[in-house]
Scaffold this motif. Structure first.
Motif: not given
Length: 175
Positions: A19-28
């Motif tokens: 949550t500190s940077g680019t939010l990861p794929p595969g999640y809402h």
């Protein structure tokens, strides 16, 4: 972060701190910001609310934590969804403490209805505005959250609104 012992629940996702940077794929993904006040005094109030679990309590959740927010602290958040009590264990995985930026993120532990991370942050902007931001990535972690589908997302958005409202509410008058 503390290493879980044999009886301690583990984090339920691999992207710790994302949550500190680019939010990861595969999640809402959720990323919401709102100006909640003005000036250093309000920033200090909002920062204190973030770092003492007061945001969650003011949003209607019960918080069982051994202490205020700090890296590795675990808490159990409890809420009601209609008549159903929901238990959500979390661990603080990131803490930010800068002169004009304060916040933390917690990650989900085994037993939480979701898998992912949520960050709460307040920033004193150069124009004096106090901005609150909530960022999260999550996906269902239990059968009932998978079954809830879009209803679960609406619940997350409404809880996020209550979190932001908790940072906007005025300080009680001491008189």
């Amino acid at each position: 972060m503390t290493t879980p012992g044999p009886a301690d629940p583990a984090l339920t996702y691999a992207e710790v701190g994302a949550t500190s940077g680019t939010l990861p794929p595969g999640y809402h993904h959720l990323d919401v910001a709102r100006v909640v006040g003005q000036g250093r005094d309000w920033f200090d109030v909002a920062a204190a609310r973030v770092l003492t679990w007061e945001v969650q309590r003011r949003a209607g959740l019960e918080v069982a934590a051994t202490r205020e927010v700090a890296l590795g602290v675990r808490a159990v958040l409890r809420m009601r969804v209609g008549p159903v009590p929901v238990r959500a264990p979390v661990e603080v995985v990131v803490v930010t403490a800068e002169p004009d930026r304060v916040g933390f993120a917690y990650g989900t532990l085994e037993g939480h209805p979701e898998r992912g991370e949520e960050r709460f942050e307040v920033v004193l902007r150069p124009d004096g505005a106090v901005e609150a931001r909530i960022r999260a990535f999550s996906r269902p972690g239990r059968w009932f959250t998978r079954l809830a589908g879009p209803v679960g997302r609406r619940l997350q958005r409404s809880t996020t609104t209550r979190y932001l409202d908790a940072l906007t509410q005025p300080v009680p008058d001491a008189s």
